[in-house]
Design a protein around this motif. Structure first.
Motif, PDB file in Angstrom:
ATOM      1  N   HIS A 322     -19.209  22.179  11.745  1.00  0.00           N
ATOM      2  CA  HIS A 322     -20.317  22.219  11.321  1.00  0.00           C
ATOM      3  C   HIS A 322     -20.678  23.495  10.546  1.00  0.00           C
ATOM      4  N   ALA A 323     -20.242  24.851  11.398  1.00  0.00           N
ATOM      5  CA  ALA A 323     -20.430  26.146  10.975  1.00  0.00           C
ATOM      6  C   ALA A 323     -20.018  26.258   9.378  1.00  0.00           C
ATOM      7  N   VAL A 324     -18.561  25.975   9.456  1.00  0.00           N
ATOM      8  CA  VAL A 324     -17.956  26.191   8.332  1.00  0.00           C
ATOM      9  C   VAL A 324     -18.365  25.359   7.051  1.00  0.00           C
ATOM     10  N   LEU A 325     -18.510  24.184   7.326  1.00  0.00           N
ATOM     11  CA  LEU A 325     -19.160  23.176   6.320  1.00  0.00           C
ATOM     12  C   LEU A 325     -20.386  23.637   5.844  1.00  0.00           C
ATOM     13  N   HIS A 326     -21.475  24.012   6.566  1.00  0.00           N
ATOM     14  CA  HIS A 326     -22.724  24.470   6.319  1.00  0.00           C
ATOM     15  C   HIS A 326     -22.608  25.839   5.627  1.00  0.00           C
ATOM     16  N   GLY A 327     -21.575  26.439   5.922  1.00  0.00           N
ATOM     17  CA  GLY A 327     -21.241  27.894   5.038  1.00  0.00           C
ATOM     18  C   GLY A 327     -20.990  27.578   3.638  1.00  0.00           C
ATOM     19  N   LEU A 328     -20.152  26.630   3.635  1.00  0.00           N
ATOM     20  CA  LEU A 328     -19.547  26.349   2.346  1.00  0.00           C
ATOM     21  C   LEU A 328     -20.647  25.476   1.196  1.00  0.00           C
ATOM     22  N   ALA A 329     -21.298  24.619   2.047  1.00  0.00           N
ATOM     23  CA  ALA A 329     -22.273  24.188   1.298  1.00  0.00           C
ATOM     24  C   ALA A 329     -23.453  25.235   0.706  1.00  0.00           C
ATOM     25  N   LYS A 330     -23.568  26.314   1.591  1.00  0.00           N
ATOM     26  CA  LYS A 330     -24.372  27.440   0.860  1.00  0.00           C
ATOM     27  C   LYS A 330     -23.964  28.065  -0.216  1.00  0.00           C
ATOM     28  N   LEU A 331     -22.694  28.012  -0.112  1.00  0.00           N
ATOM     29  CA  LEU A 331     -22.118  29.005  -1.457  1.00  0.00           C
ATOM     30  C   LEU A 331     -21.733  27.901  -2.665  1.00  0.00           C
ATOM     31  N   GLY A 332     -22.132  26.492  -2.706  1.00  0.00           N
ATOM     32  CA  GLY A 332     -22.123  25.731  -3.681  1.00  0.00           C
ATOM     33  C   GLY A 332     -21.310  24.941  -3.668  1.00  0.00           C
ATOM     34  N   TYR A 333     -20.371  24.516  -2.713  1.00  0.00           N
ATOM     35  CA  TYR A 333     -19.503  23.609  -2.541  1.00  0.00           C
ATOM     36  C   TYR A 333     -19.967  22.322  -2.225  1.00  0.00           C
ATOM     37  N   SER A 334     -19.121  21.312  -2.488  1.00  0.00           N
ATOM     38  CA  SER A 334     -19.629  19.848  -2.573  1.00  0.00           C
ATOM     39  C   SER A 334     -19.526  19.409  -1.135  1.00  0.00           C
ATOM     40  N   VAL A 335     -20.148  19.799  -0.262  1.00  0.00           N
ATOM     41  CA  VAL A 335     -20.009  19.193   0.989  1.00  0.00           C
ATOM     42  C   VAL A 335     -20.808  17.885   1.300  1.00  0.00           C
ATOM     43  N   GLN A 336     -20.131  16.968   1.618  1.00  0.00           N
ATOM     44  CA  GLN A 336     -20.812  15.635   1.627  1.00  0.00           C
ATOM     45  C   GLN A 336     -20.901  15.090   3.178  1.00  0.00           C
ATOM     46  N   GLU A 337     -21.843  14.346   3.529  1.00  0.00           N
ATOM     47  CA  GLU A 337     -21.891  13.790   4.511  1.00  0.00           C
ATOM     48  C   GLU A 337     -20.850  12.845   5.159  1.00  0.00           C
ATOM     49  N   GLY A 338     -20.419  13.178   6.424  1.00  0.00           N
ATOM     50  CA  GLY A 338     -19.244  12.308   6.895  1.00  0.00           C
ATOM     51  C   GLY A 338     -17.754  13.225   6.766  1.00  0.00           C
ATOM     52  N   SER A 340     -17.426  16.130   8.096  1.00  0.00           N
ATOM     53  CA  SER A 340     -17.156  17.049   9.924  1.00  0.00           C
ATOM     54  C   SER A 340     -16.247  15.686  10.476  1.00  0.00           C
ATOM     55  N   THR A 341     -16.424  14.309  10.434  1.00  0.00           N
ATOM     56  CA  THR A 341     -15.742  13.402  11.056  1.00  0.00           C
ATOM     57  C   THR A 341     -14.313  13.417  10.520  1.00  0.00           C
ATOM     58  N   THR A 342     -14.331  13.320   9.189  1.00  0.00           N
ATOM     59  CA  THR A 342     -13.069  13.019   8.493  1.00  0.00           C
ATOM     60  C   THR A 342     -12.200  14.400   8.942  1.00  0.00           C
ATOM     61  N   LEU A 343     -12.480  15.681   8.981  1.00  0.00           N
ATOM     62  CA  LEU A 343     -11.849  16.795   9.338  1.00  0.00           C
ATOM     63  C   LEU A 343     -11.265  16.606  11.038  1.00  0.00           C
ATOM     64  N   ALA A 344     -12.087  16.079  11.630  1.00  0.00           N
ATOM     65  CA  ALA A 344     -11.923  15.673  13.218  1.00  0.00           C
ATOM     66  C   ALA A 344     -10.843  14.835  13.287  1.00  0.00           C
ATOM     67  N   GLN A 345     -11.012  13.630  12.601  1.00  0.00           N
ATOM     68  CA  GLN A 345     -10.041  12.593  12.472  1.00  0.00           C
ATOM     69  C   GLN A 345      -8.696  12.691  11.841  1.00  0.00           C
ATOM     70  N   ASP A 346      -8.634  13.425  10.859  1.00  0.00           N
ATOM     71  CA  ASP A 346      -7.568  13.589  10.045  1.00  0.00           C
ATOM     72  C   ASP A 346      -6.886  14.813   9.957  1.00  0.00           C
ATOM     73  N   ARG A 440     -14.874   7.122   3.281  1.00  0.00           N
ATOM     74  CA  ARG A 440     -14.821   6.107   4.109  1.00  0.00           C
ATOM     75  C   ARG A 440     -15.777   6.238   5.322  1.00  0.00           C
ATOM     76  N   THR A 441     -16.372   7.390   5.625  1.00  0.00           N
ATOM     77  CA  THR A 441     -17.002   7.643   6.836  1.00  0.00           C
ATOM     78  C   THR A 441     -18.507   7.798   6.496  1.00  0.00           C
ATOM     79  N   THR A 442     -19.396   7.017   6.868  1.00  0.00           N
ATOM     80  CA  THR A 442     -20.631   7.185   6.286  1.00  0.00           C
ATOM     81  C   THR A 442     -21.717   7.362   7.654  1.00  0.00           C
ATOM     82  N   THR A 443     -21.391   7.544   8.819  1.00  0.00           N
ATOM     83  CA  THR A 443     -22.358   7.625   9.903  1.00  0.00           C
ATOM     84  C   THR A 443     -23.212   8.902   9.875  1.00  0.00           C
ATOM     85  N   PRO A 444     -24.509   8.966   9.426  1.00  0.00           N
ATOM     86  CA  PRO A 444     -25.288  10.164   9.224  1.00  0.00           C
ATOM     87  C   PRO A 444     -25.753  10.769  10.648  1.00  0.00           C
TER      88      PRO A 444
END
Length: 451
Positions: A322-338, A340-346, A440-444
Motif C-alpha cells: 500500500h505504501a509503495v503504490l500510494h506513493g507511486l500514485a502521488k507521482l502520477g503513475y496509473s495505480v489502479q484498484e486491485g 495490491s492483490t495482483t502484486l501479492a498473488q502474482d 481480473r481483480t476487482t474487489t475494492p
C-alpha cells in the motif's frame, strides 16, 4: 543515477503493529506480576502505581513513534517484572522454609525434653510429658511449641537432671531467674541441629507448593514426616538422600512447566493483539495446561509463535504494498484498484505513467518476500532503444521523489542493491498480459486499497 534496484520498505504501520504486539505482552506481564505478588502478599499500592507509571511512559514512546526506544524499554520492563516476582517468590519460600525448619527443630527439642522429663516421671507432671510427646505428631504453631518447651525447662531446672549437659543446667538456672526467652533459644541451640538435607527438603517442598505442584509437595511432606518419626538413624540418612533427589527432580519439572505456562500466557496476549482468535487460542492453552506436559506446552508455544509471525508478516507485506503504490500514485503513475492483490498473488506488477509512453515500472515481490525489486521496463520490443536510458533516468528521479514521499508518512525506502543506468538491457513486458492480470481483480477496499 541507478537502474534496477532491490529495496526494503519499512512502513510505520508495520512498526506500529510490532509495537502493539510488544505492548500486549507487557500488559500481560504486568497483570501476571500483579496477581502473583498479590498471592504472595508482597505488593503495595506504591509498587503498583510505579509499575503502571513505567508502563504508561513506555506506551507514550510508542505513540510518539519512538519504536526502537519503546521496544528496548518494554522488553527490559518485562524482564524486570519477571525477575522481581521471582525474587519476591524466593523470599517467601525462604521464609516458609525457615518456619518449617523451626517447627521441625521444635518437634525434635520437644522429643528430647520429653525424654529427659520422663526419666523423672515420678516427680514431674505426666500431662506435660504427654503434651511434649504429642508435638511430634501434632500441628502446633512455633509459638505453642516454644511455650511447652519453656514450661518443661522451668520444671526441669528445679531438680538435678543427670541427662542434661552442664550448659543446659546453667541455662535452666538462668531461666528460673527470669531470662525465659533468651534461655529458651540458647537451650534449643544446645540440642542436635536439624539435618541440612532436611532443611533443603523443607525448602523444596515449599517451593513445589508455590509452583502449583501441590500433589508432589504433599507426597514429599508426608514421606518426610513419616521418615523423621522412624527410629533408625542409618535408614533416615539414606532415605533423606533419596527424598532429596526426588524433590529436586520434581522441582525441575515444576519450574519447566511453570515457565512454559507463563510464556503461553504472554504469547496469547500477543496473538490477540495480532487479531488471531483469542478465545479459541485460550481454550487450547487451558487444555494444554491441564495435561501438565511441558512438551505439549512448548509445542503449542512454537505453533503460536508461528501463527504470530505469519500474521505480522502478512500485515507488514500489505502495508508495504500500500505504501509503495500510494506513493507511486502521488507521482502520477496509473495505480489502479486491485494492483495490491495482483502484486501479492502474482509477485509482479507493471505500472504505466502517462507521460512516459512505451515504458513503465515493474514492481516484483510477493507477500512472503520482505524486499521489492523495482525497475524501468519497456512495453514493446518494437521501440527506439535510444530512449531506454532516458526512461531509466526519469525513473531514477521519480524513485528519489518516492523515497521522500514515503518518508513524510513515516515510512522508509531503503536501497539494498542498485545497478547503474544502462548496466543491463531493459526488460520487455507484454503490457496487454499485464493489464489483463490487473483487471481480473476487482474487489475494492476502503480508500481504494486492495486486500
Amino acid at each position: 543515477m541507478s537502474g534496477p534496484k532491490v529495496v526494503r520498505v519499512v512502513t510505520r504501520e508495520e512498526l506500529v503493529a510490532l509495537g502493539e504486539s510488544v505492548l500486549a505482552r507487557l500488559d500481560q506481564a504486568l497483570a501476571m506480576w500483579r496477581d502473583q505478588c498479590s498471592q504472595l502478599g508482597q505488593i503495595t499500592d506504591d509498587d503498583m502505581n510505579k509499575a503502571v507509571s513505567r508502563r504508561d511512559t513506555l506506551e507514550a514512546l510508542l505513540r510518539a513513534d519512538q519504536f526502537q526506544a519503546f521496544t528496548k524499554g518494554a522488553n527490559g520492563e518485562i524482564g524486570f517484572l519477571q525477575s522481581d516476582v521471582e525474587a519476591r517468590r524466593q523470599a517467601a519460600i525462604e521464609a516458609k522454609a525457615r518456619e518449617r525448619s523451626r517447627k521441625e527443630s521444635g518437634r525434635q527439642n520437644a522429643k528430647a525434653l520429653a525424654k529427659a522429663l520422663r526419666a523423672k516421671s515420678g516427680e514431674i507432671e505426666a500431662d506435660l510429658i504427654a503434651e511434649l510427646e504429642s508435638v511430634a505428631t501434632g500441628d502446633l504453631s512455633i509459638a505453642a511449641i516454644d511455650q511447652l518447651l519453656a514450661r518443661g525447662i522451668q520444671l526441669l531446672s528445679r531438680r538435678e537432671a543427670s541427662q542434661l549437659t552442664e550448659a543446659q543446667r546453667q541455662l535452666a538456672s538462668r531461666l528460673a531467674s527470669g531470662e525465659a526467652t533468651q534461655t529458651l533459644e540458647q537451650w534449643k541451640a544446645t540440642q542436635v541441629k536439624i539435618d541440612p538435607r532436611q532443611e533443603a527438603l523443607h525448602r523444596l517442598i515449599t517451593e513445589l507448593a508455590m509452583l502449583g505442584d501441590v500433589s508432589a509437595s504433599d507426597r514429599l511432606n508426608t514421606q518426610l514426616a513419616s521418615l523423621m518419626q522412624s527410629g533408625d538413624p542409618s535408614q533416615q540418612a539414606m532415605r533423606l538422600d533419596s527424598l532429596l533427589i526426588d524433590a529436586r527432580n520434581a522441582k525441575a519439572n515444576a519450574v519447566a512447566l511453570d515457565q512454559a505456562a507463563k510464556e503461553l500466557q504472554l504469547l496469547a496476549a500477543e496473538l490477540k493483539s495480532a487479531g488471531i482468535d483469542a478465545a479459541s487460542w485460550q481454550t487450547r492453552v487451558e487444555q494444554a495446561c491441564q495435561q501438565k506436559s511441558t512438551e505439549t506446552l512448548r509445542k503449542l508455544a512454537d505453533e503460536g509463535r508461528g501463527e504470530l509471525s505469519d500474521a505480522l508478516r502478512s500485515k507488514a507485506a500489505l502495508a508495504r504494498r500500500h505504501a509503495v503504490l500510494h506513493g507511486l500514485a502521488k507521482l502520477g503513475y496509473s495505480v489502479q484498484e486491485g494492483m495490491s492483490t495482483t502484486l501479492a498473488q502474482d509477485g509482479r506488477l507493471v505500472i504505466k505513467k502517462p507521460d512516459m509512453p512505451g515504458y513503465g515500472i515493474e514492481v516484483a515481490g510477493g507477500t512472503a518476500n520482505e524486499r521489492l525489486q523495482v525497475r524501468a521496463v519497456a512495453l514493446s520490443a518494437l521501440r527506439d532503444t535510444a530512449r531506454d536510458l532516458d526512461a531509466e533516468s526519469r525513473w531514477c528521479q521519480d524513485f528519489t521523489k518516492l523515497q521522500a514521499e514515503l518518508r513524510v508518512s513515516g515510512n522508509e525506502l531503503v536501497i539494498e542493491k542498485a545497478l547503474p543506468v544502462g548496466a543491463v538491457p531493459l526488460r520487455v513486458v507484454d503490457i496487454e498480459a499485464a493489464e489483463h492480470t490487473v483487471n481480473r481483480t476487482t474487489t475494492p477496499t476502503a480508500k481504494g486499497r486492495q486486500q
